[in-house]
Design an enzyme around this catalytic site. Sequence first.
Site, PDB file in Angstrom:
ATOM      1  N   LYS A  36       0.827  -1.216   0.000  1.00 56.86           N
ATOM      2  CA  LYS A  36       0.000   0.000   0.000  1.00 56.86           C
ATOM      3  C   LYS A  36       0.857   1.259   0.000  1.00 56.86           C
ATOM      4  CE  LYS A  36      -1.653   1.637   4.080  1.00 56.86           C
ATOM      5  NZ  LYS A  36      -1.309   3.043   4.345  1.00 56.86           N
ATOM      6  N   ASN A  37       1.896   1.250   0.846  1.00 55.74           N
ATOM      7  CA  ASN A  37       2.660   2.487   1.009  1.00 55.74           C
ATOM      8  C   ASN A  37       3.659   2.743  -0.112  1.00 55.74           C
ATOM      9  OD1 ASN A  37       1.184   2.967   3.255  1.00 55.74           O
ATOM     10  ND2 ASN A  37       2.749   2.335   4.722  1.00 55.74           N
ATOM     11  N   ARG A 107      -3.103  10.524   3.328  1.00 54.96           N
ATOM     12  CA  ARG A 107      -1.954  11.421   3.188  1.00 54.96           C
ATOM     13  C   ARG A 107      -1.512  11.555   1.731  1.00 54.96           C
ATOM     14  NH1 ARG A 107      -0.694  12.685   7.884  1.00 54.96           N
ATOM     15  NH2 ARG A 107       1.389  13.451   7.500  1.00 54.96           N
ATOM     16  N   CYS A 131      -4.639  11.862  13.234  1.00 52.33           N
ATOM     17  CA  CYS A 131      -5.332  10.577  13.339  1.00 52.33           C
ATOM     18  C   CYS A 131      -5.038   9.970  14.692  1.00 52.33           C
ATOM     19  CB  CYS A 131      -4.958   9.652  12.195  1.00 52.33           C
ATOM     20  SG  CYS A 131      -3.311   9.009  12.330  1.00 52.33           S
ATOM     21  N   ARG A 136       0.692  14.005  13.276  1.00 45.25           N
ATOM     22  CA  ARG A 136       1.151  13.855  11.901  1.00 45.25           C
ATOM     23  C   ARG A 136       1.127  15.169  11.098  1.00 45.25           C
ATOM     24  NH1 ARG A 136      -1.045   8.228   9.571  1.00 45.25           N
ATOM     25  NH2 ARG A 136       0.873   8.352   8.387  1.00 45.25           N
ATOM     26  N   ASP A 319       5.144  -0.002  11.942  1.00 46.91           N
ATOM     27  CA  ASP A 319       3.953  -0.763  11.546  1.00 46.91           C
ATOM     28  C   ASP A 319       4.094  -2.264  11.845  1.00 46.91           C
ATOM     29  OD1 ASP A 319       2.453   1.492   9.959  1.00 46.91           O
ATOM     30  OD2 ASP A 319       4.538   1.548   9.340  1.00 46.91           O
ATOM     31  N   ARG A 427      -8.902  -1.182   4.457  1.00 45.72           N
ATOM     32  CA  ARG A 427      -8.301  -0.070   3.749  1.00 45.72           C
ATOM     33  C   ARG A 427      -6.892  -0.423   3.262  1.00 45.72           C
ATOM     34  NH1 ARG A 427      -8.786   5.948   5.888  1.00 45.72           N
ATOM     35  NH2 ARG A 427      -7.434   6.728   4.273  1.00 45.72           N
TER      36      ARG A 427
HETATM   37  N1  EPU Z   1       6.597  14.370  10.775  1.00 44.90           N
HETATM   38  C1  EPU Z   1       6.602  15.700  11.134  1.00 44.90           C
HETATM   39  N2  EPU Z   1       6.431  16.630  10.139  1.00 44.90           N
HETATM   40  C2  EPU Z   1       6.265  16.276   8.839  1.00 44.90           C
HETATM   41  C3  EPU Z   1       6.263  14.916   8.480  1.00 44.90           C
HETATM   42  C4  EPU Z   1       6.431  13.979   9.484  1.00 44.90           C
HETATM   43  O1  EPU Z   1       6.750  16.059  12.313  1.00 44.90           O
HETATM   44  O2  EPU Z   1       6.106  17.166   7.990  1.00 44.90           O
HETATM   45  C5  EPU Z   1       6.753  13.346  11.833  1.00 44.90           C
HETATM   46  C6  EPU Z   1       5.477  12.534  12.024  1.00 44.90           C
HETATM   47  O3  EPU Z   1       4.556  13.201  12.862  1.00 44.90           O
HETATM   48  C7  EPU Z   1       6.014  11.253  12.614  1.00 44.90           C
HETATM   49  C8  EPU Z   1       7.358  11.102  11.914  1.00 44.90           C
HETATM   50  O4  EPU Z   1       7.695  12.390  11.409  1.00 44.90           O
HETATM   51  O5  EPU Z   1       6.225  11.426  13.988  1.00 44.90           O
HETATM   52  C9  EPU Z   1       7.394  10.093  10.780  1.00 44.90           C
HETATM   53  O6  EPU Z   1       6.339  10.363   9.875  1.00 44.90           O
HETATM   54  P1  EPU Z   1       6.459  10.035   8.323  1.00 44.90           P
HETATM   55  O7  EPU Z   1       6.322  11.305   7.569  1.00 44.90           O
HETATM   56  O8  EPU Z   1       7.658   9.194   8.092  1.00 44.90           O
HETATM   57  O9  EPU Z   1       5.174   9.151   8.118  1.00 44.90           O
HETATM   58  P2  EPU Z   1       4.172   9.187   6.891  1.00 44.90           P
HETATM   59  O10 EPU Z   1       4.886   9.389   5.630  1.00 44.90           O
HETATM   60  O11 EPU Z   1       3.058  10.079   7.217  1.00 44.90           O
HETATM   61  C10 EPU Z   1       4.321   6.670   6.278  1.00 44.90           C
HETATM   62  C11 EPU Z   1       3.357   5.529   6.219  1.00 44.90           C
HETATM   63  C12 EPU Z   1       3.003   5.069   7.602  1.00 44.90           C
HETATM   64  C13 EPU Z   1       4.274   4.642   8.299  1.00 44.90           C
HETATM   65  C14 EPU Z   1       5.272   5.809   8.305  1.00 44.90           C
HETATM   66  C15 EPU Z   1       6.604   5.459   8.920  1.00 44.90           C
HETATM   67  C16 EPU Z   1       2.147   6.014   4.221  1.00 44.90           C
HETATM   68  C17 EPU Z   1       0.865   6.404   3.580  1.00 44.90           C
HETATM   69  N3  EPU Z   1       2.159   5.968   5.528  1.00 44.90           N
HETATM   70  O12 EPU Z   1       3.636   7.712   6.953  1.00 44.90           O
HETATM   71  O13 EPU Z   1       2.154   3.947   7.460  1.00 44.90           O
HETATM   72  O14 EPU Z   1       3.980   4.251   9.611  1.00 44.90           O
HETATM   73  O15 EPU Z   1       5.492   6.271   6.976  1.00 44.90           O
HETATM   74  O16 EPU Z   1       7.213   4.440   8.213  1.00 44.90           O
HETATM   75  O17 EPU Z   1       3.116   5.709   3.545  1.00 44.90           O
HETATM   76  C18 EPU Z   1       0.228   2.677   7.779  1.00 44.90           C
HETATM   77  O18 EPU Z   1       0.423   2.184   6.662  1.00 44.90           O
HETATM   78  O19 EPU Z   1      -0.651   2.241   8.561  1.00 44.90           O
HETATM   79  C19 EPU Z   1       1.022   3.807   8.226  1.00 44.90           C
HETATM   80  C20 EPU Z   1       0.706   4.578   9.257  1.00 44.90           C
END
Ligand code: EPU
Length: 448
Positions: A36-37, A107, A131, A136, A319, A427
């Site tokens: 998915k990601n 996202r 969430c 996030r 995850d 999802r």
């Molecule tokens: N963060 C910030 N500011 C930003 C971006 C991130 O403070 O602008 C913080 C976040 O709050 C968090 C950390 O950085 O504490 C890491 O967040 P990241 O941006 O890496 O996460 P993401 O891209 O929003 C993706 C996956 C998540 C997975 C994370 C970490 C997708 C759609 N989601 O989220 O997957 O846990 O990377 O590997 O790719 C899931 O699939 O259930 C899921 C939550």
Amino acid sequence: MTIDAPAHQQMAADRHHYLITGGVPLHGHVQASGAKNAVTKQLVATLLTDQPCVLHGVPRIVEVNLVLAMLAELGTEVTWLDDHTVRVHTPEVTGPSLSEAYSGVNRIPILMMGPLLHRCGETVVPLPGGCTIGKRPIDFHLQGLRQMGADIAEQLLAVKVRADRLTGAHIALPFPSVGATENLILAAVLAKGTTVITNAAVEPEVIDTILMLQKMGALVSVDTDRTITIEGVAALRGVQHHVIADRIEIASLAAAAVITDGRIEIAGARQEHLMSFINKLRRMGGEFSETDSGLAFWRDRPLTAIDIETGVHPGFMTDWQQPLVVALTQAAGTSVVHETIYEDRFGYTSQLRAMGATVNLTTQCLGATACRFHNADFDHTAKVTGPSPLQAADLTIPDLRAGFGYVLAALVATGTSRISGTRYLERGYEDPVGKLRAVGARIETVSA
Ligand code: EPU
């Protein structure tokens, strides 16, 4: 999967609940789905070209349907060529913005900023919202795009962005965010000049998307010190790409084999994407071997407590935390699980406690490192003491990954659990009921 409601309404209600009767060791063979990601970002990447793109190994999950519906709103022609192969073609972006109905949905819209700026010069994309696992924010995304010359106005539910031409920049990420890294790469591949992202995320899904972009004509290099360098090119072409297997689904099924004392062979699973998971699984009593088509997982000895600290790749991914926490309820001794990626990712354990698990949360950092949350009031470390016999319960899934954790808890519990909130699980996992049934789980669906 048949979807008749508008895409953004698909999250509104469960289609069904699960009834799971525990106590059966799971044995058999399943096929891993595409990640998915990775695929959701790769669908966005197709907006960077006016030529057709074909993605193979696409999981049939609600999240993919949502992204396809977003693309269709922008003018993309979407054709399923077979069950897991989709052709997407955006000869022209007919409307440069996404409707606010997608705000808070996922996202993905924020990742469209770069491609839509390149195609249209301006766009309004809905905000993802917070969430159940944490706030996030998207400050890294916006800061990076501003450095590349984007003019950004934040609204209540959306972001309005303009740029005549994005230009390369040196961007130092405060934390290796997966989404921010992907967002900036998608913006940089067609920007004028070179972009250097330091402290970038290098998760396998990020690398898979970079590989797809390279096939499209992009110039991207990844250094061992988490630096990603992108030289902007004038145009990208169409691509055929096979989506990487879902290492979260694979780890979840591996945990199902170990927790039920069965053996599951997962076709398409790749050891290189699971190294830190396998190390932890083995330390607690699980084992694996390579098979002709993938990897097999089973329990090798009675389970024992271990310590886990989640981290960015190549660390133990956040995850994988939920399936292993549930497995650790069945391990002898006290395990310490320190969550360093999300501040609020243990809320789901309250329902495990109601089933008989011993899980205590603390705001302290009990891992090897003091993490970003060390002086804050977040319950981000769990102490899990086992083995605890679990009793069936009525469970309500709060988020995707906790959802599979609850399924695992029900698979090992005495009696029949009823699980609602299955819309969150479906999802991101393809046909979880069919796959679990294929390995012998007693799982039924009942109308919601
Ligand atoms: N963060 C910030 N500011 C930003 C971006 C991130 O403070 O602008 C913080 C976040 O709050 C968090 C950390 O950085 O504490 C890491 O967040 P990241 O941006 O890496 O996460 P993401 O891209 O929003 C993706 C996956 C998540 C997975 C994370 C970490 C997708 C759609 N989601 O989220 O997957 O846990 O990377 O590997 O790719 C899931 O699939 O259930 C899921 C939550």
